[in-house]
Write an enzyme that holds these catalytic residues in place. Sequence first.
Site, PDB file in Angstrom:
ATOM      1  CE1 TYR A 182      -3.447   2.748   0.749  1.00 23.23           C
ATOM      2  CE2 TYR A 182      -2.160   3.255   2.695  1.00 23.23           C
ATOM      3  CZ  TYR A 182      -3.170   3.574   1.814  1.00 23.23           C
ATOM      4  OH  TYR A 182      -3.897   4.731   1.996  1.00 23.23           O
ATOM      5  CB  VAL A 190      -6.274  -6.940  20.397  1.00 23.87           C
ATOM      6  CG1 VAL A 190      -5.484  -5.692  20.002  1.00 23.87           C
ATOM      7  CG2 VAL A 190      -7.531  -6.566  21.169  1.00 23.87           C
TER       8      VAL A 190
END
Lengths: 319, 319
Positions: free
Chosen positions: B146, B202
Amino acid sequence: MANLIVTGCAGFIGSTLVDRLLADGHQVTGVDNFSTGQRRFLEGALAHQNFKLVEIDLLDLDALKLAFAGGEAVFHLSANADVRFGTEHPRKDLEQNTIATYNVLEAMRKNGIKKIAFSSTGSVYGEAEVVPTPEDGPFPIQTSLYGASKAAGEGLIAAYCEGFGFQSWIFRFVSILGERYTHGHVFDFYQKLKADPSRLPVLGNGRQRKSYLYVQDCIDAILLAMEKATDKVNIFNLGVDGYCEVNDSIGWICEELGVKPQLEYSGGDRGWIGDNPFIFLETKKIQSLGWKPKFGIRDGVIKTVEYLRENEWVFEARD
Amino acid sequence: MANLIVTGCAGFIGSTLVDRLLADGHQVTGVDNFSTGQRRFLEGALAHQNFKLVEIDLLDLDALKLAFAGGEAVFHLSANADVRFGTEHPRKDLEQNTIATYNVLEAMRKNGIKKIAFSSTGSVYGEAEVVPTPEDGPFPIQTSLYGASKAAGEGLIAAYCEGFGFQSWIFRFVSILGERYTHGHVFDFYQKLKADPSRLPVLGNGRQRKSYLYVQDCIDAILLAMEKATDKVNIFNLGVDGYCEVNDSIGWICEELGVKPQLEYSGGDRGWIGDNPFIFLETKKIQSLGWKPKFGIRDGVIKTVEYLRENEWVFEARD
C-alpha cells in the site's frame, strides 16, 4: 555455481554482467525482448554452454513465470533507461520500469526466488537538496518520469522484502560508461561530431555537473555488495567520488577524436525538462565494503569513445 | 464557482469532500466504480443540481478522459485503502493506486487540467527513523505494498508537475475517522464486539502507537492548503499533534458501547506483516498555514462509534 537470471541481458550493462557471471562459473538465464538490446552483445554468451536466452517481454507475466523456473537470484537490469524523452511517452516508463518490475517480483514469487538485484538510478533523488547525495538523504521530490518509475520499482521491491521475505540489493547508479555503451551524452556527441566535426550543439550551458562510472567498476560493486551486504533491503549509490562538467567531457571526447568543433549551447542550466544540473552521489556506503572504482570519469569517457570508434555499427543498430 | 472533479466520490473521505464542495458553491463531477464506495453516501449530492456522477473504473483511461472534460482541478481520492491485506493481492495496490493515478494524470493532460490534490498516506514513510516524521525526513524504505503504491503515485504526480507544468497538493494522511467511516480498526472492533461483547481479539500486543484525524478536520486542511500553498509540488502531513495506543482506542470504544470484553492479544509489536508499530507525523508544515484540528483522537473515535451505531447498514454493505 548458481543459477542466475539476468533481465535486460542484451543491454549495455546486462550483457556485460552476463559475461562476467559466465566467466565466474555460473549458469545464466538471460531474458530480453531486444527492443533496445543488441544480439551482438551476446555473441560470447550464446556460445557458452551455461547460457540460456529467453526472448520475451517482461510485460508478459505468464511467459516470465516460465522463464524464471529454477532460478536462484534475479539481476533485474531491464529498463527504459531513457531519462530525457520521458515526457514524449509517459506510459513507457510506467510499463517498462514499474509494471515490469512488479512482473519480475511476481515471477520470482511464483518460483520461490527471493534474491533480487535492481539497477535503480541517482535520478530517484530528483534535484537533491544534499550533494553529494547519501542513500538516506531527505525524502526526494521526483522530477522525471524515469526517476519516478525507478523509485516506484524500488518501493515495490522493498515491500516484497517485507511482505514476502525477499532480500534485495538496490543500486542507484550515476550514468555508466564503457564498452557496449549505446545511449547517452558520449553516444550523442560522437554521432553528431561524426556527421559534422566543425560544430557541436550542446543542450544547456555545458556547465551541468554530472558523475559517471565505468561499467566494469559498476559490476564489481554489484557483485561485492551481494556478497557482503546482508540486510533485508540493501541500497547503495554507485558512482565515482567526484563529478565533471559537460564541458569537460566534451573536451575529452574532442581530444580523443582530434576535432575542434564550434560549441553551440542551447543555453540555460538544464539540458531538458527534468534534467538535473548537479548529480553527485555520496558513495561512502559501498566503499565501506571495500570497493572503490579502478577508473575515473575521464578514463570512462575515453574508453567509451574508443569503443564507439571500433563499433560504429551500434549507431545504425540504435537508429 | 469552479468545476471540480472528485475521484472516489462515493468513498468515506470522497463523499464528505463532495458535500463540502457543493456546500461551498462549486460544480462537482464525481467519479466512482462503487467497488467499495457507497451510493447512500451520495444521497445528498445526487439531489444537488451542481453534482454529476460518472460511474466508471479509473483503469478505463478512455472513459476517464471523457469524464474529465471541462474540469478545472482534480481531487484524486480513489484508492485501494486497505493496508493490511496487501500481500493477499499485490496487483490490487499496483492497479488501483499507481496505474489509476497514472490514468488520472493522463486524463488531466488530455483535458488541460493542471491542478491535482492527492490523498497519500503516512505509510509512505515505512517504519520511519524519525518520529514525529516530517515531510522531508530520510528517504524511506517501503514496508507495505500500500505505502509503495501510494509513494509511486506521489512520484508520478511530482514528475507530471515538472514535465507538464502541473501543480499538486499531496497529503500524507494518518488514519481518518468520522462519519461514513467504512474500514479500519474502529470498524473491525465494533463489528466484533457486536457479534460477541464478551471478548475482543486484538492483533499484536495493543501497544502499537497510531495517530488519527477527524474527517472534517482533514477536509479543512486540504482546502486550506490548496488555497494557500503555491509551490509546484506541495506536500503536507495531515494528522493530530499526538498519538494513542491501540489499547486507548479500545478503551474508548468499549466505554462508548458500554461493554467490558476480555482482550485477547495475538501478541508481538505488530498487528500484521508490514504493520507500523509507531505512526506519528509532524504537522508543523500544515499548521504554519493556520490550520489546526478541531477534534482530538478520542473525539474522532467516539464520533465514529456513534456513526456506526446509527448506521449499522455499512457493515452489511461492506461484507
